[in-house]
Each structure stands twice: as C-alpha cells, then as structure tokens.
Motif scaffolding. Structure first.
Motif, PDB file in Angstrom:
ATOM      1  N   LEU A 196       0.835  -1.205   0.000  1.00 17.15           N
ATOM      2  CA  LEU A 196       0.000   0.000   0.000  1.00 17.15           C
ATOM      3  C   LEU A 196       0.867   1.252   0.000  1.00 17.15           C
ATOM      4  O   LEU A 196       0.557   2.244  -0.658  1.00 17.15           O
ATOM      5  N   ARG A 233       0.460   2.733  -3.564  1.00 17.91           N
ATOM      6  CA  ARG A 233      -0.668   3.657  -3.433  1.00 17.91           C
ATOM      7  C   ARG A 233      -0.320   4.896  -2.618  1.00 17.91           C
ATOM      8  O   ARG A 233      -1.141   5.804  -2.502  1.00 17.91           O
ATOM      9  N   GLY A 234       0.855   4.937  -2.024  1.00 19.32           N
ATOM     10  CA  GLY A 234       1.220   6.114  -1.239  1.00 19.32           C
ATOM     11  C   GLY A 234       0.454   6.238   0.070  1.00 19.32           C
ATOM     12  O   GLY A 234       0.351   7.323   0.620  1.00 19.32           O
ATOM     13  N   VAL A 235      -0.088   5.125   0.589  1.00 16.58           N
ATOM     14  CA  VAL A 235      -0.779   5.174   1.882  1.00 16.58           C
ATOM     15  C   VAL A 235       0.273   5.169   2.989  1.00 16.58           C
ATOM     16  O   VAL A 235       1.146   4.305   3.009  1.00 16.58           O
ATOM     17  N   ILE A 247      -0.786   4.611   9.218  1.00 17.78           N
ATOM     18  CA  ILE A 247      -2.234   4.387   9.198  1.00 17.78           C
ATOM     19  C   ILE A 247      -2.555   2.957   8.782  1.00 17.78           C
ATOM     20  O   ILE A 247      -3.311   2.255   9.455  1.00 17.78           O
ATOM     21  N   SER A 248      -1.931   2.496   7.682  1.00 18.12           N
ATOM     22  CA  SER A 248      -2.292   1.156   7.209  1.00 18.12           C
ATOM     23  C   SER A 248      -1.872   0.095   8.218  1.00 18.12           C
ATOM     24  O   SER A 248      -2.612  -0.857   8.460  1.00 18.12           O
ATOM     25  N   MET A 299      -4.291  -0.378  11.012  1.00 21.98           N
ATOM     26  CA  MET A 299      -5.469  -1.132  10.573  1.00 21.98           C
ATOM     27  C   MET A 299      -5.141  -2.629  10.535  1.00 21.98           C
ATOM     28  O   MET A 299      -5.923  -3.465  10.981  1.00 21.98           O
ATOM     29  N   ILE A 323      -8.408   5.703  12.377  1.00 19.52           N
ATOM     30  CA  ILE A 323      -9.446   5.738  11.346  1.00 19.52           C
ATOM     31  C   ILE A 323      -9.767   7.201  11.025  1.00 19.52           C
ATOM     32  O   ILE A 323      -9.951   7.562   9.857  1.00 19.52           O
ATOM     33  N   LEU A 341      -7.652   9.612  11.193  1.00 19.17           N
ATOM     34  CA  LEU A 341      -6.536  10.046  10.339  1.00 19.17           C
ATOM     35  C   LEU A 341      -6.725   9.540   8.917  1.00 19.17           C
ATOM     36  O   LEU A 341      -6.401  10.244   7.946  1.00 19.17           O
ATOM     37  N   ALA A 342      -7.259   8.317   8.798  1.00 17.67           N
ATOM     38  CA  ALA A 342      -7.520   7.776   7.466  1.00 17.67           C
ATOM     39  C   ALA A 342      -8.536   8.642   6.735  1.00 17.67           C
ATOM     40  O   ALA A 342      -8.384   8.917   5.542  1.00 17.67           O
ATOM     41  N   VAL A 378      -6.584  11.779   5.483  1.00 10.77           N
ATOM     42  CA  VAL A 378      -5.706  11.639   4.320  1.00 10.77           C
ATOM     43  C   VAL A 378      -6.485  11.207   3.080  1.00 10.77           C
ATOM     44  O   VAL A 378      -6.171  11.631   1.969  1.00 10.77           O
ATOM     45  N   THR A 429     -11.581   0.598   5.960  1.00 12.29           N
ATOM     46  CA  THR A 429     -10.699   1.755   6.013  1.00 12.29           C
ATOM     47  C   THR A 429      -9.538   1.590   5.045  1.00 12.29           C
ATOM     48  O   THR A 429      -9.236   2.487   4.253  1.00 12.29           O
ATOM     49  N   LEU A 430      -8.883   0.421   5.110  1.00 15.22           N
ATOM     50  CA  LEU A 430      -7.740   0.165   4.232  1.00 15.22           C
ATOM     51  C   LEU A 430      -8.149   0.298   2.769  1.00 15.22           C
ATOM     52  O   LEU A 430      -7.468   0.953   1.967  1.00 15.22           O
ATOM     53  N   VAL A 465      -8.993   4.051   1.820  1.00 16.64           N
ATOM     54  CA  VAL A 465      -7.802   4.896   1.736  1.00 16.64           C
ATOM     55  C   VAL A 465      -7.003   4.531   0.491  1.00 16.64           C
ATOM     56  O   VAL A 465      -6.550   5.398  -0.255  1.00 16.64           O
ATOM     57  N   ALA A 466      -6.858   3.236   0.238  1.00 18.23           N
ATOM     58  CA  ALA A 466      -6.062   2.800  -0.913  1.00 18.23           C
ATOM     59  C   ALA A 466      -6.667   3.315  -2.218  1.00 18.23           C
ATOM     60  O   ALA A 466      -5.947   3.720  -3.136  1.00 18.23           O
ATOM     61  N   VAL A 467      -8.003   3.344  -2.295  1.00 18.37           N
ATOM     62  CA  VAL A 467      -8.644   3.789  -3.535  1.00 18.37           C
ATOM     63  C   VAL A 467      -8.531   5.298  -3.709  1.00 18.37           C
ATOM     64  O   VAL A 467      -8.196   5.792  -4.787  1.00 18.37           O
ATOM     65  N   PHE A 468      -8.784   6.050  -2.619  1.00 18.60           N
ATOM     66  CA  PHE A 468      -8.940   7.492  -2.796  1.00 18.60           C
ATOM     67  C   PHE A 468      -7.648   8.282  -2.678  1.00 18.60           C
ATOM     68  O   PHE A 468      -7.559   9.399  -3.169  1.00 18.60           O
ATOM     69  N   ILE A 469      -6.650   7.708  -2.004  1.00 11.89           N
ATOM     70  CA  ILE A 469      -5.487   8.541  -1.696  1.00 11.89           C
ATOM     71  C   ILE A 469      -4.686   8.901  -2.938  1.00 11.89           C
ATOM     72  O   ILE A 469      -4.076   9.962  -3.004  1.00 11.89           O
ATOM     73  N   GLY A 470      -4.735   8.053  -3.957  1.00 13.64           N
ATOM     74  CA  GLY A 470      -3.876   8.247  -5.113  1.00 13.64           C
ATOM     75  C   GLY A 470      -3.990   9.605  -5.773  1.00 13.64           C
ATOM     76  O   GLY A 470      -3.014  10.141  -6.291  1.00 13.64           O
TER      77      GLY A 470
END
Lengths: 357, 327
Positions: A138, A142-144, A148-149, A152, B248, B250-251, B254, B303-304, B307-312
């Motif tokens: 990630l 994806r730059g996460v 944070i990841s 989780m 969460i 924080l997620a 970001v 959450t994971l 975040v993975a979908v939208f952060i890009g």
C-alpha cells in the motif's frame, strides 16, 4: 568513522537515552504524586522488581528476549525511513505461525522433531513477513502512509487471532488458550526457577545478524540509502520500491520472530491466551525499545533489557506501592516523546552543563 | 457541477445499499442511528485534524487523545454532575494535549510522527493507571446514567430515532472550517502555512503561533470526540475504548486530501461500516454463520480499502510534517 568519533557518537546517544529516561521518570513521578501515591516507593519497586535481585533480573531478561526482536524490527524499517507500527500485529501473527508450525505441523510430522524450534520459528517469520506485505505494498504502490495502514492491519490481526485462538486452534482440553507448541519446539530454561530460556540467545544472535545485514550487505546499504532520501537512492541507481518492500518484509519477519519467541520461549504456557494477554504490547514496546537505542539493532539488545525490566518491575509496583502496573507503559510513552525532540534534549544538556560548571 | 453529480451517485449507491440491507432484515433506521453515533467522534477529530494538517502539522496521536479524553470526561461529568461539563473537560484536556503536540512540533522541532507515537503509547499506559487511581477498579468505569449526555429522541414516520446534537455540531464544524479555509484571509494564511511557511513568515505572520493554534484546535475537536465516545455513545469508559479509531479518523483526513467536508463524508462511511459490522455480529440468522471476531475486523478492512482507492489522487501541503526552521 574513526574509533574516537564513533565512541563519541555512542556516548552522545547514550546520554540522550538516559536523559529521556530521566524525563520520562520525572513526569511519571509527578503523575504518581498527583493521584496520592508515593513516587519514591513506586519507582523503587519498579527498579528493584526489574533489576534488584538475580532472580528478577533473569526474569527481566526473559521479558527482554522478544522485545529485542520487535525492537530490531522497528529499527530495520526506521533505517529505511519508514515507521513499522505494525510490529504489534506482525508479532501476533508470528505467535500464530509458531503455534501452527511448532504445534500442528510437528504433531503430524514427528520426523521433523529434531528441527522443532527451527520449524516453529520459521513459521513465525513467514507469517510475520506476510502480515507486513500489505502495508508495504500500500505504501509503495498507493502512497498510503504506513502508520495508518499498519494500525489497521494490527486491528485486523487482533480480531483474526482472537477468532483463531477461540476457534480453529483452540486447545480442546483448556479452551481459555490455544493449543501449545510441541515439546521439541520449546526452548529450555537456562537457570532453574526463572522463566529465562535459551530463546534469548536466538534473539541476540538475530539482532546482531540484522545489524550486520544493514551495515555490510548490498541490501543493507540500499536500505540505508532509501532512509537518507528517496531521491538520493534513485540517483544512486537503487530500486526504491523493491528496497522499501524488502525492508518492510525483513522487519515483519523479525517482529514475527518476536511473537514466536513468546510461544516457544516462555514457560509455562507455550501457547496464546484467549485474551491474547501474553502476546499483547510486545510489538508496541518494540517501538520504544528501538527509539531508545537510536534505531541500532545491537543497541536494541540493551534497551530491551531496560524496557523488559520496566515490564517485569511493574508487576512488583502494583502490590507493593499500589500503583497500577500499566503505568510502566506511560513511562515508555514519555521516553518516546522526549526522544522525538532533539531540541529539548539539547536544551536540557545545556542546562545541566551550566549547573555543573 | 461535477461534485453535485458525484454526490448524487454516492447518495443513490448508499440508498441502494440500505434497501438491500432492509430486505436482508436489518432496519435502515436503526442502522442510520448507530452509524451517526459511530461517525461523530471520527468526524469531530477528522475535521479538526484536516485543518491542522493544512497548516503543516500532522498529529498521529489522535488515538491517544481519544483515549485520554474519554476517561477524563467521565471524571468531569461525575464531578460536576452533568454530561455537558464532561464534554467541556474532554475538549479542554484534548486542547491541552494538542497544544503540547503543537509546541513539540514547532519550537522543539520534534519528529512529529515519533511524538505522536509517544502520545499514543503514553495514553495506553496512563488511562488504565488513571481508571485505577480515580475509581479503584481496573479497566472500566460506568458512570451513573444521570451524568451521561442524553440523546434526542425524534420520531420519523412513527418510529423513534435517537440523535445527538454533537453529530450536528460535527456537520456544522465541517462546513464552518471549509468556509474558513477557502473563503477567509485566515484560511489563506493557514493553507500558505502548510505550503510555504517561509512566505507566511516573511509576510509577518508567526508560523509557530498559527501552527500551535491549529494543533490546539485539532486537540479540542478530538477531545470532544473522545468525550462523546464515553459519555454519549458507549455510556462509560473502558481502557481500550478508542480501539484504533484515532487512526481511522486520520484515514478520513488523508483519504479526503485534508478537506473538512470530504473527511466528514468518509467519517460517515466508516461509521456506517462499523454500525453494520455490529448489527451483523448480533443479528440472529447471520451471527451463527459469520464468526463474531472476524465481523468486527471489517471496519478496519473497509478503512484500508477506501484509503487505498482514494489517496492516489490527493496532493498534500509541501511542508506537511516538516518542522519549520527560521533562517
């Protein structure tokens, strides 16, 4: 680095760590006083219970053993400029790996028994590394942010292991815990009357190897380059993505080993409690261990003994000074906060110099 | 226009999901009720932290602030005999912790992530100690009902619906902070503070003071969130009440690219997934099939994924997380 320079550097870091410890203890003393307890008594039992006699010191070493590995895990990732807060979940998974390989597998393939400990711990390392793969991918693709990841992933690990130890790997005879690792996968006790086992030799050896990998190998060099800066590393022709993933996997494997050492190396249970009570916090405290050691895997051995001693001593603080044992974790948190601020430490050093001159 | 279309798509997807769940036997009204409760602490913390990060400081210690304020708010409510004073105590203590984090991140030039981790670890040790020291009972405190924050009971189409005014406060705050960020001179300063603090400094505005103010504000909203958890939502405090929700929040921050309004939206999604997980975990007919503990892990997986979908697509302030050093 010449010997003189590196000795000075080590001394400086040591002074910093001791100063942070002093700050942490001072603020904790205020907190203890604020709620009407006796701080002198509490801190006395905290340290006496951790380091005061040979018996308790051996127990402190036993507590330190898994912390050495979770500390080294955080240190390896920190060398690459990343924060592996996921050591907690990776350690849970490592404990499960130890149970699955050292318990289930060995039971059915008794021919592997001579390699018992090795089999169990390789299960730990594999599961720990696999659990670290998620945050690593990630982060890289994806730059996460890994903080944070990986938190989780910690919670998913918590609930997954909770499910496993109460379901698929529950001990049918004692449903409050998981099945145990088989006797060939258990480390033997070094001194009778203490819970210290030979697991600590493995912990020290592995952390030294981690240090050597960082200092002497190509991978270690690339990890440190990535830690200096991504642009620097790219300019030097390092594949930053690959290196970051490898650093994270290595870190996860170390944290997994840390979890594995609890089920293979701490009598008398050799299994995971249904509450996860015996494996909880071993990853989080590795963070403090590593930061106190300035993220050096060898110095981690010594800081683990300090933090393992605080863990062990806190068990004495509760009955004798009536202060909740979990306050020792607050001390660790305060030490970490103090270490985050080079300016405050510099200021304190200046003040102490003024006083002493 | 584009945003309105997106909002429309999101809303219709959500209504479809609700309809499907209603067919499966889960009441949409009680799901929404639980979702808004679960959303509120996340939203309160996220909108404050979004503005804090816009100004260049990132506080990883929100989870610790949640935990500490959830505990002290119960004490505040019991001592002063009202849930609302408890909320105020939570906000004040949260503000203090945010202020300290602000000080560390500016004058003390701390590594903000390490300082935040330290705050979290501290809270995991301090709160059990605090519970034991104040109430003499390990790990949990359930205050008398009278000192909790009451929920308003509305009636919608004959059915009752419980709602907290703090959920509405979260929405109002999100709108207000959005307006401040993009329609006022102060908002411009805040955004500039995150992008190029040198310019702000040259313009004669104190970077440190602004950042500390924003950090304190973020602490206040997170503190309200923590107090909400114990006083309005759960009706008591346990030593692991925050359960990673600070992260969460924080997620949400970001994933939204530090936008207060959008992070409110994400807070709702996470609140809804948590409400759904609990509903599924206790619904007869479903709970026998899906293991309880695995269901409880779904909010974290959601959450994971989100975040993975939208952060890009997000862009973050240039000096986010960097201590500002005057030349």
């Amino acid at each position: 680095m010449s010997l003189r320079v590196s000795a000075l550097y080590t001394l400086k870091r040591l002074a910093e760590a001791l100063l942070a410890l002093a700050v942490g203890l001072a603020i904790s003393a205020i907190l203890i006083l604020a709620y009407g307890y006796d701080p002198v008594k509490a801190l006395y039992w905290l340290f006496y219970g951790g380091f005061g006699t040979q018996t308790v010191f051996l127990d402190s070493l036993a507590y330190a053993a898994p912390l050495i590995l979770t500390g080294a895990a955080f240190a390896v990732c920190a060398s690459a400029g990343m924060f592996n807060i996921g050591t907690e979940g990776q350690a849970y998974m490592g404990a499960v790996g130890g149970i699955v390989f050292g318990g289930l597998l060995l039971k059915h393939l008794q021919v592997l028994s001579p390699l018992g400990v090795f089999i169990a711990l390789s299960g730990s390392a594999i599961l720990g590394a696999l659990w670290a793969l998620g945050p690593a991918l990630l982060k890289v693709f994806r730059g996460v942010h890994e903080v944070i990841s990986s938190i989780m992933f910690n919670w998913v690990a918590f609930y997954t292991v909770m499910y496993l130890v109460r379901g698929p790997i529950v001990n049918p005879a004692r449903p409050e815990m998981s099945i145990s690792v088989e006797p060939p996968a258990r480390f033997s006790v070094i001194f009778r009357g203490s819970v210290l086992t030979e697991a600590i030799y493995v912990a020290v050896a592995v952390s030294v190897v981690a240090y050597l990998v960082l200092k002497l190998t190509k991978l270690g060099f690339e990890i440190r380059l990535v830690g200096i800066g991504l642009d620097t590393a790219r300019y030097a022709g390092v594949s930053t993505r690959k290196t970051m993933i490898l650093a994270y996997l290595l870190s996860g494997a170390l944290a997994g080993l840390g979890g594995g050492l609890i089920v293979t190396g701490r009598p008398p249970v050799w299994s995971i409690y249904g509450t996860l009570g015996n494996i909880m916090n071993v990853g989080f405290d590795g963070i403090g261990v590593s930061l106190v050691a300035a993220n050096n895997p060898v110095a981690v051995v010594f800081s683990s003994i300090l933090i393992g001693g605080l863990w062990n001593g806190s068990r004495f603080m509760e009955p004798y000074a009536k202060v909740s044992s979990e306050l020792s974790r607050a001390v660790i948190g305060l030490i970490v906060i103090a270490l985050s601020t080079p300016e405050v430490l510099r200021l304190l050093r200046k003040l102490t110099r003024r006083w002493s001159s | 226009m584009k945003n309105i279309v997106k909002l429309f798509i999101a809303l219709s997807t959500f209504l479809t999901i609700l309809a499907v769940l209603a067919v499966a036997g889960l009441s949409p009204l009680s799901l929404m009720e639980a979702a808004l409760l679960a959303m509120t602490p996340l939203a309160l913390a996220a909108v404050g932290e979004a503005v804090n990060q816009k100004g260049g400081v990132s506080n990883i210690g929100i989870d610790g602030i949640f935990l500490i304020t959830a505990a002290v708010a119960v004490l505040g409510a019991e001592d002063f005999g009202s849930g609302y004073t408890g909320m105020l105590v939570g906000a004040a203590v949260g503000g203090f912790l945010g202020f300290v984090h602000g000080l560390l991140s500016t004058y003390a030039k701390a590594n903000q992530i390490v300082a935040g981790i330290g705050l979290n670890i501290f809270s995991y040790g301090f709160v059990p100690y605090f519970l034991m020291a104040v109430w003499g009972f390990p790990g949990i405190r359930v205050p008398p009902k009278e000192v909790l924050v009451p929920l308003r009971v509305l009636s919608i189409a004959g059915a009752s619906f419980r709602l907290s005014e703090f959920s509405i406060l979260a929405v109002v705050l999100a709108a207000l902070l959005h307006f401040t960020l993009y329609r006022t001179p102060l908002g411009l300063r805040i955004r500039a503070c995150g992008e190029s603090p040198e310019a702000v400094d040259v313009a004669g505005i104190g970077v440190y003071r602004l950042r500390i103010t924003l950090s304190t504000l973020g602490g206040v909203t997170a503190g309200l969130g923590g107090a909400f958890m114990s006083l309005a939502w759960f009706g008591g405090v346990v030593k692991e009440i925050s359960a990673g929700r600070g992260f969460i929040a924080l997620a949400c921050v970001v994933a939204s690219g530090l936008e207060p309004l959008l992070s409110l939206g994400f807070a709702f999604i996470f609140g809804f997934s948590e409400a759904l997980a609990y509903a599924v975990a206790i619904t007869p007919g479903i709970k026998e099939v899906v293991p309880y503990h695995l269901v409880l892990s779904t909010p974290y997986i959601v959450t994971l994924a989100i975040v993975a979908v939208f952060i890009g697509k997000r862009r973050f302030p240039k000096s986010l997380g960097q201590p500002y050093v005057k030349d």
